[in-house]
Scaffold this motif. Sequence first.
Motif, PDB file in Angstrom:
ATOM      1  N   ILE A 185       0.876  -1.241   0.070  1.00  6.41           N
ATOM      2  CA  ILE A 185      -0.051  -0.103   0.185  1.00  6.41           C
ATOM      3  C   ILE A 185       0.806   1.350   0.036  1.00  6.41           C
ATOM      4  CG2 ILE A 185      -1.913   1.151   1.147  1.00  6.41           C
ATOM      5  CD1 ILE A 185      -2.651  -1.222   0.028  1.00  6.41           C
ATOM      6  N   THR A 186       1.877   1.352   0.808  1.00  9.53           N
ATOM      7  CA  THR A 186       2.588   2.614   0.976  1.00  9.53           C
ATOM      8  C   THR A 186       3.788   2.481   0.073  1.00  9.53           C
ATOM      9  OG1 THR A 186       4.022   1.767   2.765  1.00  9.53           O
ATOM     10  CG2 THR A 186       2.124   2.586   3.369  1.00  9.53           C
ATOM     11  N   GLY A 187       4.265   1.446  -0.496  1.00  8.05           N
ATOM     12  CA  GLY A 187       5.459   1.264  -1.122  1.00  8.05           C
ATOM     13  C   GLY A 187       6.769   1.430  -0.704  1.00  8.05           C
ATOM     14  N   THR A 188       6.896   1.419   0.697  1.00  8.09           N
ATOM     15  CA  THR A 188       8.136   1.446   1.385  1.00  8.09           C
ATOM     16  C   THR A 188       8.383   0.224   2.129  1.00  8.09           C
ATOM     17  OG1 THR A 188       6.806   2.239   3.453  1.00  8.09           O
ATOM     18  CG2 THR A 188       7.662   3.988   1.888  1.00  8.09           C
ATOM     19  N   PRO A 189       9.766   0.067   2.374  1.00  3.49           N
ATOM     20  CA  PRO A 189      10.229  -1.082   2.687  1.00  3.49           C
ATOM     21  C   PRO A 189       9.647  -1.490   4.373  1.00  3.49           C
ATOM     22  CG  PRO A 189      12.007   0.210   2.642  1.00  3.49           C
ATOM     23  CD  PRO A 189      10.887   0.896   1.972  1.00  3.49           C
ATOM     24  N   ARG A 190       9.527  -2.775   4.719  1.00  4.93           N
ATOM     25  CA  ARG A 190       9.129  -2.889   6.062  1.00  4.93           C
ATOM     26  C   ARG A 190       9.801  -4.074   6.575  1.00  4.93           C
ATOM     27  NH1 ARG A 190       3.039  -4.371   7.029  1.00  4.93           N
ATOM     28  NH2 ARG A 190       3.262  -5.709   5.524  1.00  4.93           N
ATOM     29  N   PHE A 191      10.344  -4.255   8.007  1.00  7.17           N
ATOM     30  CA  PHE A 191      10.966  -5.266   8.584  1.00  7.17           C
ATOM     31  C   PHE A 191      12.220  -5.803   7.887  1.00  7.17           C
ATOM     32  CE2 PHE A 191       6.259  -6.179   9.858  1.00  7.17           C
ATOM     33  CZ  PHE A 191       6.653  -5.382  11.008  1.00  7.17           C
ATOM     34  N   CYS A 527       8.494 -11.574  21.475  1.00  7.91           N
ATOM     35  CA  CYS A 527       7.408 -11.429  20.995  1.00  7.91           C
ATOM     36  C   CYS A 527       6.991 -10.000  21.518  1.00  7.91           C
ATOM     37  CB  CYS A 527       6.413 -12.177  20.889  1.00  7.91           C
ATOM     38  SG  CYS A 527       6.521 -13.643  19.853  1.00  7.91           S
ATOM     39  N   ALA A 528       7.018  -9.811  22.663  1.00  5.38           N
ATOM     40  CA  ALA A 528       6.829  -8.531  23.445  1.00  5.38           C
ATOM     41  C   ALA A 528       7.777  -7.413  23.037  1.00  5.38           C
ATOM     42  CB  ALA A 528       6.665  -8.636  24.921  1.00  5.38           C
ATOM     43  N   ILE A 529       8.797  -7.839  23.092  1.00  9.03           N
ATOM     44  CA  ILE A 529       9.903  -6.540  22.638  1.00  9.03           C
ATOM     45  C   ILE A 529       9.555  -6.125  21.237  1.00  9.03           C
ATOM     46  CG2 ILE A 529      12.506  -6.333  22.206  1.00  9.03           C
ATOM     47  CD1 ILE A 529      12.884  -8.213  24.298  1.00  9.03           C
ATOM     48  N   SER A 530       9.278  -7.339  20.320  1.00 10.89           N
ATOM     49  CA  SER A 530       8.912  -7.066  18.698  1.00 10.89           C
ATOM     50  C   SER A 530       7.640  -5.908  18.649  1.00 10.89           C
ATOM     51  CB  SER A 530       8.790  -8.269  17.974  1.00 10.89           C
ATOM     52  OG  SER A 530       9.918  -9.105  18.327  1.00 10.89           O
ATOM     53  N   MET A 531       6.691  -6.183  19.584  1.00 12.46           N
ATOM     54  CA  MET A 531       5.516  -5.565  19.316  1.00 12.46           C
ATOM     55  C   MET A 531       5.817  -3.947  19.960  1.00 12.46           C
ATOM     56  SD  MET A 531       2.505  -7.742  21.028  1.00 12.46           S
ATOM     57  CE  MET A 531       1.381  -6.601  21.165  1.00 12.46           C
ATOM     58  N   MET A 534       7.448  -2.338  17.114  1.00  7.24           N
ATOM     59  CA  MET A 534       6.422  -2.090  15.912  1.00  7.24           C
ATOM     60  C   MET A 534       5.469  -0.870  16.338  1.00  7.24           C
ATOM     61  SD  MET A 534       4.886  -5.789  15.028  1.00  7.24           S
ATOM     62  CE  MET A 534       5.849  -7.078  14.478  1.00  7.24           C
ATOM     63  N   ILE A 535       5.565  -0.556  17.473  1.00 14.32           N
ATOM     64  CA  ILE A 535       4.708   0.648  17.797  1.00 14.32           C
ATOM     65  C   ILE A 535       5.166   1.743  16.975  1.00 14.32           C
ATOM     66  CG2 ILE A 535       3.711   2.458  19.688  1.00 14.32           C
ATOM     67  CD1 ILE A 535       3.590  -0.432  21.464  1.00 14.32           C
ATOM     68  N   GLY A 536       6.529   2.035  16.913  1.00 14.07           N
ATOM     69  CA  GLY A 536       6.705   3.262  16.102  1.00 14.07           C
ATOM     70  C   GLY A 536       6.812   3.243  14.591  1.00 14.07           C
ATOM     71  N   LEU A 537       6.231   2.030  14.139  1.00 13.34           N
ATOM     72  CA  LEU A 537       6.177   2.099  12.481  1.00 13.34           C
ATOM     73  C   LEU A 537       4.870   3.030  12.274  1.00 13.34           C
ATOM     74  CD1 LEU A 537       6.689  -1.627  11.861  1.00 13.34           C
ATOM     75  CD2 LEU A 537       8.122   0.282  11.593  1.00 13.34           C
ATOM     76  N   PRO A 545       0.734  -6.366  11.187  1.00 15.76           N
ATOM     77  CA  PRO A 545       1.515  -7.318  12.011  1.00 15.76           C
ATOM     78  C   PRO A 545       1.484  -7.245  13.207  1.00 15.76           C
ATOM     79  CG  PRO A 545       2.873  -5.526  10.738  1.00 15.76           C
ATOM     80  CD  PRO A 545       1.191  -5.296  10.276  1.00 15.76           C
ATOM     81  N   LEU A 546       1.048  -5.985  13.792  1.00 17.17           N
ATOM     82  CA  LEU A 546       0.997  -5.735  15.268  1.00 17.17           C
ATOM     83  C   LEU A 546       0.017  -6.697  15.935  1.00 17.17           C
ATOM     84  CD1 LEU A 546       2.216  -4.097  17.637  1.00 17.17           C
ATOM     85  CD2 LEU A 546       0.329  -2.451  17.078  1.00 17.17           C
TER      86      LEU A 546
END
Length: 656
Positions: A185-191, A527-531, A534-537, A545-546
């Motif tokens: 959708i956004t056309g930007t890289p992720r992860f 997983c908690a650290i990853s969540m 992700m909040i900053g995305l 993904p969240l």
Amino acid sequence: MRGMDMEVIFQLLEWQNILVLVVGMLIGIVVGALPGLTPTMGVALMIPFTFTLGPTQGLIILGSIFCGSVYGGSIPAILFNVPGAPASVATTFDGYPMTRNGQARKALELSTISSVVGGLFGMLLLLFFAPVFAQFSLEFGPAENLWIALFGLTVIAAISDGSVTKNLIGGCIGVLLACVGIHSITGTPRFTFGMESFVGGFNIVAVLIGLFAFPQAINILEGLKNSNSNNKNTYSFEPSSIVASFKTIYRKPKSLLIGSGLGMFVGMIPGAGGNIASILAYNETKRFSKDKASFGKGDPRGIITSESANNAMIGGALIPLLTLGIPGSPTAAIFLGGLLIHGIWPGRSLFVEHADTANLFMLSMVVAQIALLVIGLALIRYFVKLSSIPAYIMAPVILSFSIIGAYTMQNSVFDVYTVVGLGIVMYLLQKANFSAAPIALGFILGPIAEEGLLQGIQVGKAEGSVWTYFFTGGWNIALSMLVVITILASIYQAWKQRKPKSEYAQRNHIRFFSVPAMVWLGIVILCAISMYWMIGLPPQQKWFPLFTMLAFVILAVIEYGKALYQPNTDISSWKPSSIWFLIVLVCILSSGLVWIGFYSQVFLLLMSVASFAKWKRWIEVSWLRISSISILFTAAMYAIFTVVIKVPLPYAISLF
């Protein structure tokens, strides 16, 4: 009208057209039977060869390759538990257990007959009702696609035996794998974590090979130690007859109708494809069956519904393609290119300006199903013999096709690394009683669900209400109700699997420091650290993904709770073995494509596996036989992929 129809029939029966159809069918079966060479690749590779043919013959050979390759994917799925094509994933559920039960021939017969019946169902509807169904396919927008994908995701708990929570965790893993790369959708890289190789994401063929083919090869290697002196598969083959297989299918009309109907339905939805069709059909057949426990253990209904669905999908996918110019599957998109190359534009003009060509092509697809029945049944006796190939040969062969199948999709070494890395992880997950099917389903359906959600939100905002857009309309209501029913069924299934209270009462302490408990606790913390990260995305990149990671955490906590009351099983029971040295060696060789070259890699895989097994005295084979087989197979691979297909492969890097 009748005169014109007869003229088209007589034209189709000309020997040149029949020859082109049969050749295309054989090529398609071979392409489908080789792991990694998908129907999409088969059609794409043959388009340049159609330049010298006329439009009619060019379309006939592309269509017959399409049909043959979808069917061909069931052959390794049944014999080796390795889906030859993404659409054959569901066929492995009962096909391979039938092979292990000595019913390989019957399984292949059921696959062939079901494929033909499903294919005829789809092609006849294409021939007579294409314009009607074309309007129907236009009714599916982002909201409907979202509910279809969510419905597919919710069946994860039911498609495999074992723990419901582990199946759902596998689905979450698949969805998260699909989130890597450029956001649609956004056309930007992720992860991507700053790595250029991750920008393009994980290729679906590489992922499926890593989930199914590579771990199966390692399992075959692991079985070398316990094999007999000749090291051949120990499956006993029960006799089977074609008449008996026809009777079996005749007695199970529900499986055939569900598979063909859902295959046709899903095929018309743009972008869906046979992998979704076959898995949904398998789940619905299992749902409406009185004897659900037999599925996954060699139930013929699993093969019948899966193969009829993915072949009925072909006709469904061609309906929006020919009438609207909208491909219903990835292979249909490549097929669209073949149409345009020959100066044929799909749509209303196709049935006006090129009516003869269109009618001849659609009729040839019906005849192709009859040809598939004859060719498929005639070749079954030879297919069955493949399962008797010694394991010390079969494992390197599967690895070799896995490597070249992954590489040739995008000419990317990263895809080879994906196969090896994901294959090792899947092999370890299998030791912990995880299944590959939920991960594959999550990877396939995750992007469809996310795109439907985000696009639907944008459309809903433009129309004034997001809630109204997703929850009004006949299809939205029906599909959302199916999702709710399936979720409730999964909860009920999990409740039925719970341990009795008396079993917990017998345990006198909680095992905080058992290996499974510590592993699951580590996963929950990770997983908690990853969540938190992700909040900053950006919002559009993080929500799907969240929520997936949140579901992952909840399910992992449930598994952690189970592990506290269980003894050291699964991971903690693994013991070092001499076979691990061979597995590590094979993984290193499989990863060395750019360093030693593909053909050197194939030769070394064959030699190393056979030599190790001979050194450990697991097999009694002469060095001459080992060397001869290694040289001949490597030469055959060179002849096929370099001389005939002319696939660009990396050779060894010069060190000077």
